[in-house]
Each structure stands twice: as structure tokens, then as C-alpha cells.
Design an enzyme around this catalytic site. Structure first.
Site, PDB file in Angstrom:
ATOM      1  N   ASN A   1       0.853  -1.186   0.000  1.00 42.39           N
ATOM      2  CA  ASN A   1       0.000   0.000   0.000  1.00 42.39           C
ATOM      3  C   ASN A   1       0.899   1.249   0.000  1.00 42.39           C
ATOM      4  OD1 ASN A   1      -1.418   2.276   1.108  1.00 42.39           O
ATOM      5  ND2 ASN A   1      -3.082   0.904   1.628  1.00 42.39           N
TER       6      ASN A   1
ATOM      7  N   GLU B   1     -11.075  -9.441   2.934  1.00 39.01           N
ATOM      8  CA  GLU B   1      -9.840  -9.009   3.596  1.00 39.01           C
ATOM      9  C   GLU B   1     -10.199  -8.719   5.042  1.00 39.01           C
ATOM     10  OE1 GLU B   1      -7.222  -6.204   1.647  1.00 39.01           O
ATOM     11  OE2 GLU B   1      -6.501  -5.448   3.574  1.00 39.01           O
TER      12      GLU B   1
ATOM     13  N   ARG C   1      -9.310   8.155  -1.526  1.00 38.42           N
ATOM     14  CA  ARG C   1     -10.342   8.614  -0.583  1.00 38.42           C
ATOM     15  C   ARG C   1     -11.120   9.784  -1.152  1.00 38.42           C
ATOM     16  NH1 ARG C   1     -10.568   7.826   4.950  1.00 38.42           N
ATOM     17  NH2 ARG C   1      -9.236   6.152   5.694  1.00 38.42           N
TER      18      ARG C   1
ATOM     19  N   ARG D   1      -6.882  12.871   0.513  1.00 39.40           N
ATOM     20  CA  ARG D   1      -5.814  13.278   1.431  1.00 39.40           C
ATOM     21  C   ARG D   1      -4.442  12.741   1.014  1.00 39.40           C
ATOM     22  NH1 ARG D   1      -7.403   9.902   6.834  1.00 39.40           N
ATOM     23  NH2 ARG D   1      -9.403  10.893   6.462  1.00 39.40           N
ATOM     24  N   HIS D   2      -4.428  11.630   0.284  1.00 36.86           N
ATOM     25  CA  HIS D   2      -3.117  11.139  -0.185  1.00 36.86           C
ATOM     26  C   HIS D   2      -3.157  10.792  -1.676  1.00 36.86           C
ATOM     27  CE1 HIS D   2      -5.148   7.510   1.152  1.00 36.86           C
ATOM     28  NE2 HIS D   2      -4.769   7.608   2.418  1.00 36.86           N
TER      29      HIS D   2
ATOM     30  N   HIS E   1       1.912   1.147   5.976  1.00 34.74           N
ATOM     31  CA  HIS E   1       2.587   2.073   6.890  1.00 34.74           C
ATOM     32  C   HIS E   1       3.941   1.560   7.363  1.00 34.74           C
ATOM     33  CE1 HIS E   1       2.905   4.386  10.754  1.00 34.74           C
ATOM     34  NE2 HIS E   1       2.587   5.348   9.915  1.00 34.74           N
TER      35      HIS E   1
ATOM     36  N   ASP F   1      -0.133   4.461  -0.143  1.00 40.33           N
ATOM     37  CA  ASP F   1      -0.844   5.700   0.229  1.00 40.33           C
ATOM     38  C   ASP F   1       0.076   6.698   0.931  1.00 40.33           C
ATOM     39  OD1 ASP F   1      -3.114   4.466  -0.689  1.00 40.33           O
ATOM     40  OD2 ASP F   1      -4.029   4.175   1.290  1.00 40.33           O
ATOM     41  N   HIS F   2       0.934   6.182   1.815  1.00 39.55           N
ATOM     42  CA  HIS F   2       1.707   7.119   2.631  1.00 39.55           C
ATOM     43  C   HIS F   2       2.907   7.695   1.897  1.00 39.55           C
ATOM     44  CE1 HIS F   2      -1.061   6.819   5.754  1.00 39.55           C
ATOM     45  NE2 HIS F   2      -0.889   5.521   5.910  1.00 39.55           N
TER      46      HIS F   2
ATOM     47  N   HIS G   1      -5.623   3.650  -1.945  1.00 37.84           N
ATOM     48  CA  HIS G   1      -6.970   4.006  -1.485  1.00 37.84           C
ATOM     49  C   HIS G   1      -7.247   5.438  -1.944  1.00 37.84           C
ATOM     50  CE1 HIS G   1      -9.910   4.308   2.214  1.00 37.84           C
ATOM     51  NE2 HIS G   1     -10.478   4.609   1.075  1.00 37.84           N
TER      52      HIS G   1
ATOM     53  N   GLY H   1      -2.347  -2.364   9.882  1.00 33.96           N
ATOM     54  CA  GLY H   1      -1.500  -2.252  11.067  1.00 33.96           C
ATOM     55  C   GLY H   1      -0.428  -3.319  11.175  1.00 33.96           C
TER      56      GLY H   1
ATOM     57  N   THR I   1      -7.284   6.570   9.749  1.00 30.50           N
ATOM     58  CA  THR I   1      -7.133   5.463   8.818  1.00 30.50           C
ATOM     59  C   THR I   1      -8.405   4.618   8.906  1.00 30.50           C
ATOM     60  OG1 THR I   1      -5.742   3.555   8.238  1.00 30.50           O
ATOM     61  CG2 THR I   1      -5.907   4.095  10.581  1.00 30.50           C
ATOM     62  N   THR I   2      -8.526   3.607   8.047  1.00 34.44           N
ATOM     63  CA  THR I   2      -9.759   2.812   8.041  1.00 34.44           C
ATOM     64  C   THR I   2      -9.904   2.080   9.374  1.00 34.44           C
ATOM     65  OG1 THR I   2      -9.212   2.467   5.723  1.00 34.44           O
ATOM     66  CG2 THR I   2     -11.106   1.276   6.576  1.00 34.44           C
TER      67      THR I   2
ATOM     68  N   GLU J   1      -8.547   0.321  -3.278  1.00 33.40           N
ATOM     69  CA  GLU J   1      -9.446   0.386  -2.120  1.00 33.40           C
ATOM     70  C   GLU J   1     -10.409   1.534  -2.352  1.00 33.40           C
ATOM     71  OE1 GLU J   1      -7.105   0.904   1.354  1.00 33.40           O
ATOM     72  OE2 GLU J   1      -6.125  -1.021   1.154  1.00 33.40           O
TER      73      GLU J   1
HETATM   74  N1  PXP Z   1      -5.864  -2.998   3.853  1.00 32.83           N
HETATM   75  C1  PXP Z   1      -6.847  -2.060   3.880  1.00 32.83           C
HETATM   76  C2  PXP Z   1      -8.204  -2.441   3.405  1.00 32.83           C
HETATM   77  C3  PXP Z   1      -6.588  -0.746   4.322  1.00 32.83           C
HETATM   78  O1  PXP Z   1      -7.575   0.158   4.354  1.00 32.83           O
HETATM   79  C4  PXP Z   1      -5.264  -0.407   4.703  1.00 32.83           C
HETATM   80  C5  PXP Z   1      -4.963   1.001   5.103  1.00 32.83           C
HETATM   81  O2  PXP Z   1      -5.137   1.852   4.031  1.00 32.83           O
HETATM   82  C6  PXP Z   1      -4.269  -1.415   4.640  1.00 32.83           C
HETATM   83  C7  PXP Z   1      -4.609  -2.703   4.235  1.00 32.83           C
HETATM   84  C8  PXP Z   1      -2.849  -1.134   5.009  1.00 32.83           C
HETATM   85  O3  PXP Z   1      -2.753  -0.779   6.343  1.00 32.83           O
HETATM   86  P1  PXP Z   1      -1.357  -0.304   6.926  1.00 32.83           P
HETATM   87  O4  PXP Z   1      -0.982   0.966   6.207  1.00 32.83           O
HETATM   88  O5  PXP Z   1      -1.643  -0.090   8.380  1.00 32.83           O
HETATM   89  O6  PXP Z   1      -0.362  -1.398   6.664  1.00 32.83           O
END
Ligand code: PXP
Length: 241
Positions: free
Chosen positions: A11, A156, A51, A55-56, A218, A13-14, A49, A196, A105-106, A75
Site C-alpha cells: 500500500n 480481507e 479517498r 488526502r493522499h 505504513h 498511500d503514505h 486508497h 497495522g 485510517t480505516t 481500495e
Molecule cells: N488494507 C486495507 C483495506 C486498508 O484500508 C489499509 C490502510 O489503508 C491497509 C490494508 C494497510 O494498512 P497499513 O498501512 O496499516 O499497513
């Protein structure tokens, strides 16, 4: 018997978060380059994702990554806007997630029971375009059964609660994940997990029966910073003479 390797969706996003804290005015960090690096390192797919509050990840990221044929897991919230985008850009997978503006976050999984009237026809329209559908849910038997009724390809499981809890509560959360994974597999659903997970909990989650895929963001992005800061400072020092 040798266990199958669990697929990794990275992922990013960050990485976009870092770009967006400067309002997207810099051309770095490049999402495309980081997506390509993650795939080269062994990731099976790139997860983003988009959103509602942007935001990202931005729409342009989805367009650019799609154009370059990056295998995407998009996502998305259950909205008409996102459905139209998914049908247009055709990621390999979509993962339907709940979305609240105020959350960092979600925070939890979908309530499939509540949203089934809107979800089921949307899933049918998405599947017609040969896009695979995953539903992000808490590990509950009720939600797994309902995900199966909706026609999803995968569930998931939100691992956040298990990651954060300790002692008896953690054992209970693991039991929930375990039972939900067994049922999902029995119903023919793929078992994915995420949220997480760090390097330790990623290793532990591989004991979950039938787990085929994790999506992690993350902790990987944080580790990339740890590993990269030294050479970044060295590179900048070389400019300063
Ligand atoms: N899976 C889903 C569905 C999520 O929404 C997220 C966070 O965007 C993740 C996985 C990844 O989570 P993390 O960034 O905490 O690893």
C-alpha cells in the site's frame, strides 16, 4: 508440506501522503517509481486508497498507475463516483472499504449486512468487467457469510484490533480471525488480511489458515525511511560544497 508464500500487496498511500503535505507541488516522491520498485522487490500488487477527501492518493495517480499497467488493488468506498472510476480504469482488484472523513485510517470493517442492497448490484457490475472484488470486513462469521452471498471473490480481514490488543483479548481476536478464515475458505472465498501489520505481526499472521494475501503500507514505508535516510543525507552533503 511446504506452505505457499503469502502474496504481498504494498500500500503506497503514505508515499502520496508525503507528497501531499506540500500540496502536491513537488514531483517527488514519484508514486510510479515507488510502485515499480515494490514490484521489482517481489510485491504482487500495489494497493491504493482513493479517498473522497483526496488526502493522499489523487485521481491522477490512479490514471498514471493504470496507464503503466501496474497491477492495482483499488481500495474504495461504496460510492457511485468510485464505481465509475473502477469501471473506467479497471484495476485487477477492488477492495471495498468503509470510509469516514474524520478517521486517521480505516478504523473497522464494512457492515455488509447493512449495505447489501447497494453492494450486491455494484459487485455484479464490477465483476462483469472482469475486476475481482474483495470486501474489507472484521473477522466475523456473519460478515463472511454475507460477503459470500454478495458474490465477492475475497474477504480481507481487518487485522488492526488483533495487532493492537494484548493478552486474553488478543487470543480472542486471533480465534475470531481463525474461525472467519476457515469459514471463508469453506465458502470458496479467498482469504486476505491487512491493517497495522508490521514485520513481527506479518510473520505471525502467516499462521492464519488459508491466508493468501496481505496488504501492508505504513510499516513498509516507515522502514523504507529508516533504511534510506543515511544515503539521502550523504547525497545532500555531496551537493553542499
Ligand atoms: N488494507 C486495507 C483495506 C486498508 O484500508 C489499509 C490502510 O489503508 C491497509 C490494508 C494497510 O494498512 P497499513 O498501512 O496499516 O499497513
Amino acid at each position: 508440506m511446504k506452505k505457499n508464500q503469502v502474496h504481498l500487496g504494498v500500500n503506497i498511500d503514505h508515499i502520496a501522503t508525503l507528497r501531499q503535505v506540500r500540496g502536491g507541488t513537488t514531483d517527488y516522491p514519484s508514486l510510479l517509481e515507488h510502485a515499480q520498485a515494490a514490484l521489482k522487490a517481489g510485491a504482487s500488487q500495489i494497493t491504493i486508497h482513493l479517498r473522497e477527501d483526496r488526502r493522499h492518493i489523487q485521481l491522477k495517480d490512479l490514471i498514471d498507475l493504470s496507464k503503466k499497467k501496474i497491477p492495482l488493488n483499488l481500495e474504495m468506498a461504496l460510492t457511485k463516483e468510485m464505481e465509475v472510476l473502477a469501471l473506467k480504469y479497471k484495476p485487477a482488484w477492488i477492495c471495498v472499504v468503509p470510509e469516514k472523513r474524520q478517521e486517521l485510517t480505516t478504523e473497522g470493517g464494512l457492515d455488509i449486512v447493512k449495505m447489501s442492497r447497494r453492494l450486491q448490484p455494484m459487485i455484479q457490475r464490477i465483476k462483469k468487467k472482469k475486476i475481482k472484488v474483495s470486501l474489507f470486513i472484521d473477522p466475523s462469521l456473519k460478515q463472511v457469510n454475507k460477503s459470500h452471498d454478495m458474490g465477492a471473490h475475497a474477504v480481507e480481514f481487518h487485522t488492526g484490533k488483533w495487532v493492537r490488543s494484548r493478552g486474553a483479548e488478543k487470543a480472542r481476536e486471533w480465534q475470531n480471525l481463525y474461525e472467519a478464515a476457515v469459514l471463508a475458505h469453506e465458502l470458496g472465498l479467498r482469504v486476505h488480511a491487512g491493517h497495522g501489520l508490521d514485520f513481527n505481526t506479518a510473520k505471525e499472521i502467516c499462521h492464519l489458515p488459508h491466508l493468501q494475501e496481505v496488504n501492508i503500507g505504513h510499516s513498509i514505508v516507515c522502514y523504507a525511511l529508516e533504511q534510506g535516510l543515511f544515503s539521502a543525507v550523504q547525497k545532500m552533503k555531496r551537493q553542499l560544497i
